[in-house]
Design an enzyme around this catalytic site. Structure first.
Site, PDB file in Angstrom:
ATOM      1  N   ALA A  44       0.878  -1.222   0.046  1.00 44.59           N
ATOM      2  CA  ALA A  44       0.066  -0.164   0.024  1.00 44.59           C
ATOM      3  C   ALA A  44       1.149   1.249   0.017  1.00 44.59           C
ATOM      4  CB  ALA A  44      -0.818   0.071   1.283  1.00 44.59           C
ATOM      5  N   LYS A  45       0.313   2.307   0.200  1.00 45.48           N
ATOM      6  CA  LYS A  45       0.843   3.633  -0.031  1.00 45.48           C
ATOM      7  C   LYS A  45       1.998   3.761   1.173  1.00 45.48           C
ATOM      8  CE  LYS A  45      -2.605   5.951  -1.999  1.00 45.48           C
ATOM      9  NZ  LYS A  45      -3.673   5.700  -1.051  1.00 45.48           N
ATOM     10  N   ARG A  46       2.049   3.233   2.251  1.00 42.05           N
ATOM     11  CA  ARG A  46       3.155   3.020   3.136  1.00 42.05           C
ATOM     12  C   ARG A  46       4.270   2.521   2.744  1.00 42.05           C
ATOM     13  NH1 ARG A  46      -0.862  -0.707   5.207  1.00 42.05           N
ATOM     14  NH2 ARG A  46      -0.217  -2.694   4.780  1.00 42.05           N
ATOM     15  N   HIS A  47       4.230   1.797   1.557  1.00 44.33           N
ATOM     16  CA  HIS A  47       5.505   1.303   1.161  1.00 44.33           C
ATOM     17  C   HIS A  47       6.031   1.824  -0.077  1.00 44.33           C
ATOM     18  CE1 HIS A  47       3.130  -2.359   2.589  1.00 44.33           C
ATOM     19  NE2 HIS A  47       4.510  -2.703   3.338  1.00 44.33           N
TER      20      HIS A  47
END
Ligand code: GLU
Length: 286
Positions: A251-254
């Site tokens: 997800a965007k956290r990555h």
């Protein structure tokens, strides 16, 4: 060219990452194998989260990765526009068909699923089954226009929705248990993801929808919409999700696995694709 029509349907809420690329690549390769046409659709209904700079980035990053689409927001095509925020007339028409057919009811509940209705419910984001609080709520004729209500699709409790997925095989989901009455139109006059995606896939003559396995249950909901709207559903092919070493969906956290970052680090798409075969993914650093 065959009759096969596939699609890439990103939402410009952030940078595309390796997880998107892998699912999209499956769509790309299946379209290519069938000598079909690939459609790029910009799913920007969530105005609060979608940003124009992410639209530009998404088109650049997809092109860098090697995706070739025949129709899209950048190049047009016979079934445009290819940007959801420009397609309200299609959604309104479908909404009226559903409302006129008695498939919907107004709902005044404010719940998380209403907030989230504009986005596809990815892993861990699916709504709890709606308890049906507003099912019996009758608004006097015309009153709904003044009221700030959401519109829900009434499922037939106990009905099992079955389909055969191209990757996962036979699927069965029970209405009222695996999913409940779902939002199709929000009080602030925006269609929900579930309705918009059905309307667009049908209008753009998509013959096979390829997307992540976390949307299998959404497919069951969407099949009910196809039926209620009298539309022929496409075939479905859901791909296993790419996860990080902790088993979480990318997800965007990555951020370190965004296509943009990988490209800036000098990675080559062919090498990234090779990693999909070996299972040796770059490790996310964020
Ligand atoms: N725009 C949706 C997403 O990014 C598309 C989901 C779908 O493929 O139906 O998740």
């Amino acid at each position: 060219m065959s009759a096969y029509r596939g699609r890439l349907a990103p939402s410009p809420t952030g940078l595309l990452h390796l997880g998107h690329a892998r699912t999209f690549w499956t769509a790309h390769e299946r379209t290519k194998a069938e000598e079909g046409a690939l459609v790029l659709r910009n799913e920007d209904l969530d105005r609060a989260r979608c940003k124009p700079e992410f639209v530009t980035a998404m088109i650049e990053d997809l092109a860098w990765f090697g995706f070739q689409w025949r129709e899209g927001p950048d190049c047009g095509g016979p079934f445009g526009p290819y940007t959801q925020s420009e397609r309200f007339a299609w959604y309104e028409q479908a909404f009226e068909t559903l409302r006129g057919g008695g498939f919907l009811y107004p709902c005044a509940c404010s719940r998380q699923d209403v907030l989230r209705a504009l986005n596809a419910p990815h892993a861990g984001e699916d709504e709890p089954v709606y308890p049906g609080t507003c099912r019996q709520r009758a608004l006097p004729n015309g009153a709904w226009q003044a009221a700030k209500v959401n519109w829900r699709f009434r499922v037939r409790d106990g009905e099992t929705v079955r389909f055969t997925d191209g990757c996962y095989g036979p699927q069965a989901y029970a209405a009222g248990k695996d999913f409940g009455d779902f939002v199709v139109w929000r009080h602030d006059n925006v269609p929900a993801y579930q309705l918009a995606v059905v309307v667009d896939d049908a209008a753009m003559r998509i013959t096979e929808v390829v997307r992540g396995a976390d949307l299998l249950r959404s497919t069951a909901r969407q099949l009910l919409l196809y039926r209620a709207l009298g539309l022929e559903p496409p075939r479905f092919y859901h791909c296993p999700l790419l996860t990080d070493p902790a088993g979480r969906r990318l997800a965007k956290r990555h951020d370190s696995l965004s296509l943009r970052t990988l490209r800036n680090k000098g990675k080559l798409p062919a090498d990234l694709r090779r990693a999909w075969k070996t299972g040796h993914f770059p490790r996310p650093t964020a």
